[in-house]
Write a protein that holds these residues in place. Sequence first.
Motif, PDB file in Angstrom:
ATOM      1  N   TYR A 119       8.950   3.238  17.803  1.00 20.15           N
ATOM      2  CA  TYR A 119      10.015   2.863  16.872  1.00 20.15           C
ATOM      3  C   TYR A 119       9.772   3.394  15.461  1.00 20.15           C
ATOM      4  N   ALA A 120       8.514   3.607  15.078  1.00 21.45           N
ATOM      5  CA  ALA A 120       8.249   4.288  13.808  1.00 21.45           C
ATOM      6  C   ALA A 120       8.709   5.739  13.893  1.00 21.45           C
TER       7      ALA A 120
ATOM      8  N   ALA B   5      12.426   5.759  13.533  1.00 24.55           N
ATOM      9  CA  ALA B   5      12.830   5.483  12.150  1.00 24.55           C
ATOM     10  C   ALA B   5      12.613   6.698  11.251  1.00 24.55           C
TER      11      ALA B   5
ATOM     12  N   VAL C  11      15.103   9.446  11.847  1.00 22.17           N
ATOM     13  CA  VAL C  11      16.345   9.103  11.157  1.00 22.17           C
ATOM     14  C   VAL C  11      16.238   9.428   9.665  1.00 22.17           C
ATOM     15  N   CYS C  12      15.111   9.070   9.055  1.00 19.79           N
ATOM     16  CA  CYS C  12      14.916   9.364   7.627  1.00 19.79           C
ATOM     17  C   CYS C  12      14.958  10.868   7.348  1.00 19.79           C
TER      18      CYS C  12
ATOM     19  N   SER D 283       8.992   4.829   3.004  1.00 19.91           N
ATOM     20  CA  SER D 283       8.055   4.852   4.131  1.00 19.91           C
ATOM     21  C   SER D 283       7.333   3.518   4.273  1.00 19.91           C
TER      22      SER D 283
ATOM     23  N   VAL E 230       9.685   1.103   5.795  1.00 14.97           N
ATOM     24  CA  VAL E 230       9.861   1.393   7.225  1.00 14.97           C
ATOM     25  C   VAL E 230       8.717   0.804   8.033  1.00 14.97           C
TER      26      VAL E 230
ATOM     27  N   VAL F 168       9.430  -2.038  10.800  1.00 16.55           N
ATOM     28  CA  VAL F 168       9.139  -1.667  12.191  1.00 16.55           C
ATOM     29  C   VAL F 168       7.983  -2.503  12.739  1.00 16.55           C
TER      30      VAL F 168
ATOM     31  N   GLY G   1      17.148  -0.202  17.703  1.00 13.92           N
ATOM     32  CA  GLY G   1      16.144   0.768  18.108  1.00 13.92           C
ATOM     33  C   GLY G   1      16.675   2.024  18.740  1.00 13.92           C
TER      34      GLY G   1
ATOM     35  N   PRO H 299      20.215   4.296  15.417  1.00 11.39           N
ATOM     36  CA  PRO H 299      19.634   5.590  15.049  1.00 11.39           C
ATOM     37  C   PRO H 299      20.364   6.779  15.672  1.00 11.39           C
TER      38      PRO H 299
END
Length: 328
Positions: free
Chosen positions: A105-106, A109, A112-113, A140, A143, A147, A195, A199
């Motif tokens: 999931y990191a 994320a 997406v960033c 970060s 996030v 997460v 999740g 995204p």
Amino acid sequence: MTSGNTSCQGANMTVWETAMNQLYTYVYLIIFIPGLLCNTLALWVLCRFISKKTKAIIFMINLTIADLTHVLSLPLRIHYYIHLDWPFGNALCMLCFYLKYLNMYASIAFLVCISIQRCLFLLRPFRAKNWKSRYDVCISIAVWIVVGLCCSPFILMRSTPSSENNSTSCFKDLPMRKLNLRTAVSMMVAAELLGFLGPLIIIGFCTYLIVNSFRQRNQKQQSTGNTIKALRMVRVCTGVFLFCFAPYHINFLLYLMVTQDIITNCAARQAIKQFHPISLCIASLNCCLNPLIYYFMTTEFKQQLSQHGSSVLRGRLMSMESTSSFRE
């Protein structure tokens, strides 16, 4: 063990359990060496040799760290699936179990960033000039906190073995806690929306905006290298995201329904259970695929890797020549 589980147990599932252990072992062995080397090299180049901390470099560094946390836990996983024994204690078992989902999931994320930033900087170039790297650092940190908290239910749902006979069990052999229907449905919706679907929509929308900008600039003959690079970057992020994470999240909803005995058909239960480890193995491949984003999509990365790699090689050759001449 629930009645649904008991009635569906058979020789086929027993054979599959053995095959699943071998699958985890081979996949983790394949991932470990290239994942460790590629991500270590990527982190070294990104942190030391790229002074320009824009163009999503900070997010790439965090994505590499997320991959390394999972890769470094793979030897313990490999040991378990070879020997079916966990002598390292429950705390380390739960930590390794947690790191797998934290990495997944990191990674989602930070992909997406990266997509949002490349899209935003392309469409608003003046904002890119005024953007500070500390903004990416703050994003970060946020996030990681969000997460990290959101992944905690994955370990809270697992029960640590209480009897001495089961004290060496870990990972897939940890029993799943029974949840009430409302809690189970809430977790399903949150995991799928936050999740995966959320995204996916964001990355897809960024791709659409960049493609639309590319077409408009092509019509005006104003297309630039930055537009092409941004489009390539977002497309690769989309490809990695879909290939690695779509199979798991499509199956996750069904798998949770099986564990909570919402799905009771034996054939469906077996198919869902059998695909679950395959989807997890596919998701783990992101540790090897993410470094491709840095190399193929980031000009600075290729330049710095080429320059400093060749300089290190030249230095070693010169030292070898000087040593040989001294001996002569």
